[in-house]
Write a protein that holds these residues in place. Structure first.
Motif, mmCIF file in Angstrom:
data_model
loop_
_atom_site.group_PDB
_atom_site.id
_atom_site.type_symbol
_atom_site.label_atom_id
_atom_site.label_comp_id
_atom_site.label_asym_id
_atom_site.label_seq_id
_atom_site.Cartn_x
_atom_site.Cartn_y
_atom_site.Cartn_z
ATOM 1 N N ASN A 97 -20.493 -9.146 11.350
ATOM 2 C CA ASN A 97 -21.422 -8.026 11.141
ATOM 3 C C ASN A 97 -20.623 -6.722 11.205
ATOM 4 O OD1 ASN A 97 -23.631 -6.361 11.041
ATOM 5 N ND2 ASN A 97 -24.190 -6.662 13.191
ATOM 6 N N ILE A 98 -19.836 -6.492 10.150
ATOM 7 C CA ILE A 98 -18.880 -5.377 10.167
ATOM 8 C C ILE A 98 -19.564 -4.068 9.780
ATOM 9 C CG2 ILE A 98 -16.864 -4.483 8.885
ATOM 10 C CD1 ILE A 98 -15.813 -7.383 8.970
ATOM 11 N N HIS A 99 -19.277 -3.042 10.542
ATOM 12 C CA HIS A 99 -19.852 -1.734 10.243
ATOM 13 C C HIS A 99 -18.893 -0.659 10.730
ATOM 14 C CE1 HIS A 99 -20.840 -1.653 14.532
ATOM 15 N NE2 HIS A 99 -21.088 -2.935 14.344
ATOM 16 N N SER A 100 -18.948 0.487 10.058
ATOM 17 C CA SER A 100 -18.103 1.608 10.478
ATOM 18 C C SER A 100 -18.673 2.888 9.890
ATOM 19 C CB SER A 100 -16.666 1.408 9.968
ATOM 20 O OG SER A 100 -15.924 2.584 10.173
ATOM 21 N N ASP A 101 -18.462 4.005 10.599
ATOM 22 C CA ASP A 101 -18.960 5.272 10.048
ATOM 23 C C ASP A 101 -17.905 5.941 9.162
ATOM 24 O OD1 ASP A 101 -17.131 6.088 11.905
ATOM 25 O OD2 ASP A 101 -18.552 7.171 13.188
ATOM 26 N N HIS A 102 -16.733 5.327 9.020
ATOM 27 C CA HIS A 102 -15.747 5.861 8.079
ATOM 28 C C HIS A 102 -14.955 4.703 7.444
ATOM 29 C CE1 HIS A 102 -13.322 5.477 11.758
ATOM 30 N NE2 HIS A 102 -12.285 5.366 10.956
ATOM 31 N N PRO A 103 -14.376 4.961 6.252
ATOM 32 C CA PRO A 103 -13.672 3.871 5.548
ATOM 33 C C PRO A 103 -12.224 3.706 6.018
ATOM 34 C CG PRO A 103 -13.762 5.818 4.163
ATOM 35 C CD PRO A 103 -14.439 6.202 5.449
ATOM 36 N N PHE A 104 -11.630 2.582 5.631
ATOM 37 C CA PHE A 104 -10.256 2.241 6.031
ATOM 38 C C PHE A 104 -9.390 1.928 4.807
ATOM 39 C CE2 PHE A 104 -12.857 1.482 9.703
ATOM 40 C CZ PHE A 104 -12.085 1.991 10.747
ATOM 41 N N ASP A 105 -8.082 2.179 4.959
ATOM 42 C CA ASP A 105 -7.122 1.804 3.914
ATOM 43 C C ASP A 105 -6.664 0.367 4.111
ATOM 44 O OD1 ASP A 105 -7.017 4.480 2.845
ATOM 45 O OD2 ASP A 105 -5.963 4.992 4.710
ATOM 46 N N ILE A 106 -6.609 -0.031 5.383
ATOM 47 C CA ILE A 106 -6.124 -1.372 5.732
ATOM 48 C C ILE A 106 -7.068 -1.966 6.772
ATOM 49 C CG2 ILE A 106 -4.209 -2.706 6.749
ATOM 50 C CD1 ILE A 106 -3.266 -1.148 4.281
ATOM 51 N N ILE A 107 -7.439 -3.228 6.554
ATOM 52 C CA ILE A 107 -8.117 -3.998 7.603
ATOM 53 C C ILE A 107 -7.295 -5.267 7.779
ATOM 54 C CG2 ILE A 107 -10.235 -5.174 8.312
ATOM 55 C CD1 ILE A 107 -11.803 -3.378 6.418
ATOM 56 N N PHE A 108 -7.001 -5.626 9.024
ATOM 57 C CA PHE A 108 -6.232 -6.868 9.215
ATOM 58 C C PHE A 108 -6.736 -7.648 10.430
ATOM 59 C CE2 PHE A 108 -3.523 -6.250 12.917
ATOM 60 C CZ PHE A 108 -3.514 -4.866 13.081
ATOM 61 N N SER A 109 -6.423 -8.927 10.426
ATOM 62 C CA SER A 109 -6.764 -9.814 11.546
ATOM 63 C C SER A 109 -5.700 -10.900 11.624
ATOM 64 C CB SER A 109 -8.136 -10.450 11.306
ATOM 65 O OG SER A 109 -8.380 -11.437 12.281
ATOM 66 N N VAL A 110 -5.225 -11.201 12.841
ATOM 67 C CA VAL A 110 -4.177 -12.223 12.952
ATOM 68 C C VAL A 110 -4.504 -13.276 14.001
ATOM 69 C CG1 VAL A 110 -2.373 -10.565 12.276
ATOM 70 C CG2 VAL A 110 -2.758 -11.048 14.706
ATOM 71 N N HIS B 237 0.853 -1.196 0.000
ATOM 72 C CA HIS B 237 0.000 0.000 0.000
ATOM 73 C C HIS B 237 0.886 1.242 0.000
ATOM 74 C CE1 HIS B 237 -3.118 2.878 0.862
ATOM 75 N NE2 HIS B 237 -4.027 1.933 0.750
ATOM 76 N N PRO B 238 0.633 2.200 -0.919
ATOM 77 C CA PRO B 238 1.527 3.358 -1.019
ATOM 78 C C PRO B 238 1.410 4.328 0.155
ATOM 79 C CG PRO B 238 -0.316 3.575 -2.550
ATOM 80 C CD PRO B 238 -0.424 2.208 -1.934
ATOM 81 N N LYS B 239 0.200 4.496 0.707
ATOM 82 C CA LYS B 239 0.045 5.551 1.716
ATOM 83 C C LYS B 239 -1.059 5.191 2.718
ATOM 84 C CE LYS B 239 0.415 10.613 1.610
ATOM 85 N NZ LYS B 239 -0.446 10.893 2.736
ATOM 86 N N PRO B 240 -0.836 4.195 3.553
ATOM 87 C CA PRO B 240 -1.885 3.808 4.494
ATOM 88 C C PRO B 240 -2.069 4.840 5.603
ATOM 89 C CG PRO B 240 0.107 2.534 4.874
ATOM 90 C CD PRO B 240 0.371 3.383 3.678
ATOM 91 N N ASP B 241 -3.315 5.070 5.965
ATOM 92 C CA ASP B 241 -3.595 6.036 7.037
ATOM 93 C C ASP B 241 -4.538 5.388 8.061
ATOM 94 O OD1 ASP B 241 -4.006 8.261 8.599
ATOM 95 O OD2 ASP B 241 -5.450 9.165 7.237
ATOM 96 N N GLU B 242 -5.797 5.143 7.644
ATOM 97 C CA GLU B 242 -6.776 4.548 8.560
ATOM 98 C C GLU B 242 -6.616 3.021 8.562
ATOM 99 O OE1 GLU B 242 -8.901 5.829 10.655
ATOM 100 O OE2 GLU B 242 -8.629 7.934 10.148
#
Ligand SMILES: C[S@@+](CC[C@H](N)C(=O)[O-])C[C@H]1O[C@@H](n2cnc3c(N)ncnc32)[C@H](O)[C@@H]1O
Length: 260
Positions: A101-114, A40-45
């Protein structure tokens, strides 16, 4: 005294960091960071799913500029994450969320789970719900990164996980672990005792039954193929090398692309 059936990671939350004390979360966070920055060139959220007590997000918060949100189904795990963030003055927003049941009031550049969290999804349909839930809140070009453990891992791990016992503060646990190769389900049953002030008298007994569906690489790839994501990579362990049918843990990297 009767044993109370407890939700997963409700009582175990008090023992979790002790249970995981040999896990090198700093290295794991470095690996996730390397995967992010490679693709990803410029991850923020950045959003973490099934964060547990927040070890990875809290490690990322030490060095990176990301805006971090860490989520988990278990309130007790989230409360422990919040406590550690406060003590260490680290900027991570913790909240509860079920990744079916994923929800958010704003978008993300990266989502991860480990750490095998996705193995708590018991069917192809539940995996699809998680994948498409993430798709809805990812920015165009954003990445979904998640790992899962394979039958190879269960076959290797079951012997040392079975009959494990330990103690943390006023809690004592005993774990039974078994893998059913025919159904691909791995069960970890935790008997947990809460002790009184004298650390001898048992004041409560709990049982948590953890059921995980173990996926082969091929199974996961065939699920991902049915989604709009571009499959960027499937990595073996903690290296940027391709996974194969013998890998014990696979880290998938998927990129949001416009639905055809
Ligand atoms: C093995 S722990 C891993 C936690 C953390 N990722 C870590 O590395 O320490 C699995 C986590 O998945 C969470 N989990 C299980 N089912 C979930 C669901 N449906 N939605 C969100 N979190 C879930 C549990 O509460 C637990 O914190």
């Amino acid at each position: 005294m009767s044993t109370k059936k407890a939700n997963i990671y409700s009582v175990l939350a008090h023992l979790y960091d002790t249970l995981m004390e040999d896990v090198d979360y700093e290295m794991w966070a470095d690996f996730i960071d390397e995967v992010i920055l490679t693709h990803h060139p410029k991850p923020d959220e950045v959003l973490e799913l099934a964060c547990g007590t927040g070890a990875i997000s809290l490690n990322l918060a030490r060095f990176d500029e990301y805006h971090l949100t860490a989520t988990d189904q278990s309130l007790a795990m989230i409360q422990e994450g919040r406590r550690k963030a406060k003590v260490n003055q680290l900027d991570v927003e913790f909240r509860t969320m079920d990744f079916r049941n994923i929800h958010s009031d704003h978008p993300f550049d990266i989502i991860f789970s480990v750490f095998d969290s996705v193995n708590y999804l018991h069917s192809k349909e539940e995996i699809m719900d998680m994948l498409m839930g993430c798709y809805k809140i990812l920015n165009p070009g954003g990445l979904l990164i998640f790992d899962f453990s394979t039958p190879q891992n269960s076959l290797e791990a079951v012997d040392y996980l079975n009959n494990e016992e330990g103690m943390a503060g006023k809690y004592r646990y005993f774990r039974e672990s078994r893998y059913e190769p025919d159904t691909h389900f791995h069960f970890n049953e935790f008997d947990i005792e809460e002790l009184g002030e004298d650390r001898k008298t048992v004041i409560n007994r709990y049982k948590e039954v953890h059921k995980q569906r173990i996926y082969t690489l091929q199974e996961m790839l065939s699920i991902v193929e049915q989604t709009p994501y571009h499959q960027v990579a499937a990595y073996e362990g903690f290296d940027l090398i391709p996974a194969n049918d013998k890998s014990t843990r696979v880290t998938m990297v998927l990129r949001w692309q416009k639905q055809q």
